[in-house]
Design an enzyme around this catalytic site. Structure first.
Site, PDB file in Angstrom:
ATOM      1  N   HIS A 233      10.322   2.159  -4.215  1.00  9.54           N
ATOM      2  CA  HIS A 233       9.441   2.828  -5.172  1.00  9.54           C
ATOM      3  C   HIS A 233      10.200   3.476  -6.328  1.00  9.54           C
ATOM      4  CE1 HIS A 233       6.554   1.981  -2.186  1.00  9.54           C
ATOM      5  NE2 HIS A 233       6.627   3.091  -1.503  1.00  9.54           N
TER       6      HIS A 233
ATOM      7  N   GLU B   3       5.993  14.557  -0.510  1.00  6.23           N
ATOM      8  CA  GLU B   3       4.867  14.545   0.411  1.00  6.23           C
ATOM      9  C   GLU B   3       4.790  15.892   1.117  1.00  6.23           C
ATOM     10  OE1 GLU B   3       4.127  10.451   2.375  1.00  6.23           O
ATOM     11  OE2 GLU B   3       6.301  10.630   2.266  1.00  6.23           O
TER      12      GLU B   3
ATOM     13  N   LYS C 119      -0.262   0.870  -9.114  1.00  8.36           N
ATOM     14  CA  LYS C 119      -0.973   2.056  -9.592  1.00  8.36           C
ATOM     15  C   LYS C 119      -1.126   2.011 -11.108  1.00  8.36           C
ATOM     16  CE  LYS C 119       0.498   5.065  -5.786  1.00  8.36           C
ATOM     17  NZ  LYS C 119      -0.853   5.348  -5.275  1.00  8.36           N
TER      18      LYS C 119
ATOM     19  N   HIS D 260       3.455  -1.170  -3.342  1.00  4.58           N
ATOM     20  CA  HIS D 260       2.126  -0.729  -3.773  1.00  4.58           C
ATOM     21  C   HIS D 260       2.192   0.264  -4.928  1.00  4.58           C
ATOM     22  CE1 HIS D 260       3.109   2.550  -0.919  1.00  4.58           C
ATOM     23  NE2 HIS D 260       2.330   3.294  -1.679  1.00  4.58           N
TER      24      HIS D 260
ATOM     25  N   LYS E 138       9.619  14.740   2.853  1.00  4.36           N
ATOM     26  CA  LYS E 138       8.419  15.112   3.592  1.00  4.36           C
ATOM     27  C   LYS E 138       8.416  16.615   3.835  1.00  4.36           C
ATOM     28  CE  LYS E 138       7.759  10.616   5.778  1.00  4.36           C
ATOM     29  NZ  LYS E 138       6.550  10.325   4.983  1.00  4.36           N
TER      30      LYS E 138
ATOM     31  N   LYS F 287       7.021  -4.211   2.610  1.00  2.00           N
ATOM     32  CA  LYS F 287       8.297  -3.556   2.824  1.00  2.00           C
ATOM     33  C   LYS F 287       8.339  -3.003   4.251  1.00  2.00           C
ATOM     34  CE  LYS F 287       7.410   1.206   1.333  1.00  2.00           C
ATOM     35  NZ  LYS F 287       7.928   1.919   2.475  1.00  2.00           N
TER      36      LYS F 287
END
Length: 516
Positions: free
Chosen positions: A270, A246, A212, A208, A368, A178
């Site tokens: 995601h 995050e 998981k 990704h 963030k 991506k």
């Protein structure tokens, strides 16, 4: 002797074991990989350690060749030294010299630019040579760990040099990182470009998060347990919150991040993929075709809730205390345009027009410099229709919640009411907590290990199709267009949980964001 047999005939399988036993490790057959952008952060921190870990666990063929492509003037020894440092710094499993030497023997580097005809011809000759020397049998995966601007050059060269064309009983696959476009229009063009060289079944788009263990456990939680299925719908669920927070700032990624933002970076891929797994109907089986078909049905039924001025929020972090450290604000980050309207926090309200989920809002948020690093999915349930308890006895109880913790501390929490010991009838919230690390002795593989192995095995269940990518953009584009036409993002201090406008999104209906 075993290595020689594996090199000649592929991975050895114990004939006394049932090949259909899904508990057995899956081992890749004869194959190799070429990584474009091998000197970048992703390859150094994630891809190269993952490949070593796969080799260390015996999941790659003994002669597995790894070829790096880039502009550096490296020979085989230089490349081996670079990979070894990356592996020693980032590998999950123990470093073993015998495994390393076997893997390093198959490492080679080809120098060139992405539009260099001669360099790609050299690459083609090198792969043909390795097929003979290492037993890769003409089966190659090309990992495009490069910005999308270079996809066109690389795909053109792979086609021109004949590298994209597989011979009889061979395969060629491309793995794409991506971002998958900037909006639906660019994603469609990108898909058309890639599909002009590789068939869709040979394209593996990496998200990704789907690698998981806890994300895959959503499927086990939902479809292996009758306990949850009856209440997994609008009759019982009040709303769903999907969070990826995050606690870090942009750091050295300011130049990359400006113009992309939190929604494009996280929500489009995601979080919308997590929504699809939570909301999808039960597939006939777990083959890629069935899983992807059910996810596509959900995405086709999903849209942003209007009015966007009240059902979405965005923000940029300012300076503030992040734990015990004082963090500088976004506009003070090196390389970031102080006049930019790129958001570092994004939240939106989505709805799914289906019988199961009609009327249930899905709140997605990412940001963030938030309160802590956490990714979770929370299903918040409606209150019981009748409460026979005395007035005031439930003052300490909230709504029932099922929380799937994706990271860190992977596991699941169920929150429900329980009587407080004593003579009075007082109800208070308690948690039932399942932790992966405590329940299982096996360590979960890193996401890139699972996804790289799946690509080599032609197992596409965890890879979004081009249709999924375009539908995700179709959901997000109206929000991005609205934001582009309506001023600057709100501000929020570092270390908090986002702008006040995000809280107002939920408080309009008497709801509130979870504070993990």
């Amino acid at each position: 002797m075993t290595d020689q047999l594996q090199q000649q005939h592929g991975p050895w399988i114990n004939p006394l074991r049932d090949p259909n036993d899904k508990r057995l490790p899956r081992i890749a057959g004869p194959s190799g990989m070429v990584i474009f952008g091998v000197t970048g952060d992703l390859a150094r921190k994630k891809l190269l350690p993952a490949i070593y870990d796969l080799a260390n666990r015996g999941l790659l063929p003994a002669g597995f060749p790894l070829v790096g492509y880039g502009r550096r003037d490296w020979d085989q020894s230089d490349f081996q030294d670079y990979v070894r440092k990356a592996v020693e710094a980032g590998a999950r499993t123990e470093f073993r010299e015998n495994v390393w030497h076997r893997l390093a023997e198959g490492m080679h580097f080809v120098t060139g630019n992405f539009d260099d005809d001669q360099a790609f011809d050299n690459l083609a000759n090198k792969l043909e040579e390795l097929d003979s020397e290492r037993g890769s049998a003409g089966n190659w995966a090309f990992y495009l760990s490069v910005p999308p601007d270079f996809f066109s050059d690389v795909c053109h060269q792979l086609q021109r040099s004949g590298l994209a064309q597989a011979g009889p009983q061979q395969w060629r696959r491309v793995i794409v990182e991506k971002p998958f476009g900037h909006n639906q229009e660019t994603a469609t063009k990108l898909n058309e470009l890639i599909n002009s060289v590789f068939e869709e079944k040979s394209v593996f788009r990496i998200d990704h998060y789907l690698g998981k263990e806890t994300v895959q456990n959503i499927l086990a939680l939902r479809f292996a347990n009758q306990l949850f299925d009856p209440m997994w719908n609008s009759h019982y669920v009040d709303h769903v919150q999907i969070t990826m927070a995050e606690d870090i700032g942009l750091g050295g990624r300011a130049g990359y991040y400006d113009g992309i933002g939190a929604a494009r970076d996280v929500i489009q891929n995601h979080l919308i993929q997590l929504l699809a797994l939570v909301a999808m109907e039960e597939p006939i089986d777990f083959t890629p075709e069935q899983l992807q078909a059910e996810k596509i049905k959900v995405l086709k039924a999903t849209r942003a809730v209007e009015p966007l001025a009240k059902t979405t929020a965005r923000g940029q972090y300012t300076s503030g205390w992040q734990g015990s450290e004082f963090a500088k604000g976004l506009r003070e980050e090196e390389g970031f345009d102080p006049d930019s309207t790129t958001e570092t926090y994004a939240a939106c309200t989505l709805e799914i027009n289906s019988r199961r989920w009609a009327g249930v809002p899905f709140y997605l948020r990412t940001g963030k410099r938030l309160g802590r690093r956490v990714t979770e999915i929370a299903l918040v349930f409606k209150d019981a229709p009748h409460q026979p308890f005395p007035e005031g006895s439930r003052h300490a109880q909230g709504q029932n919640v099922v929380v799937i913790r994706v990271q860190p501390d992977e596991g699941m929490i169920m929150r429900f009411g329980s009587k407080v010991p004593g003579s009075a009838m007082e109800v208070r919230d308690v948690n039932m907590d399942f932790s992966y690390s405590e329940a299982f002795t096996e360590e979960s593989p890193e996401a890139y290990e699972r996804l790289i192995l799946d690509a080599l095995l032609d197992e596409a269940s965890l890879f979004p199709t081009n249709e999924e990518v375009e539908l995700s953009w179709q959901i997000l584009d109206p929000i991005l267009e609205f934001w582009a036409e309506n001023g600057r993002p709100d501000e929020y201090p570092a270390g908090t949980w986002g702008p006040e406008s995000a809280d107002r999104m939920l408080s309009r209906f008497g709801r509130a964001w979870r504070r993990p």
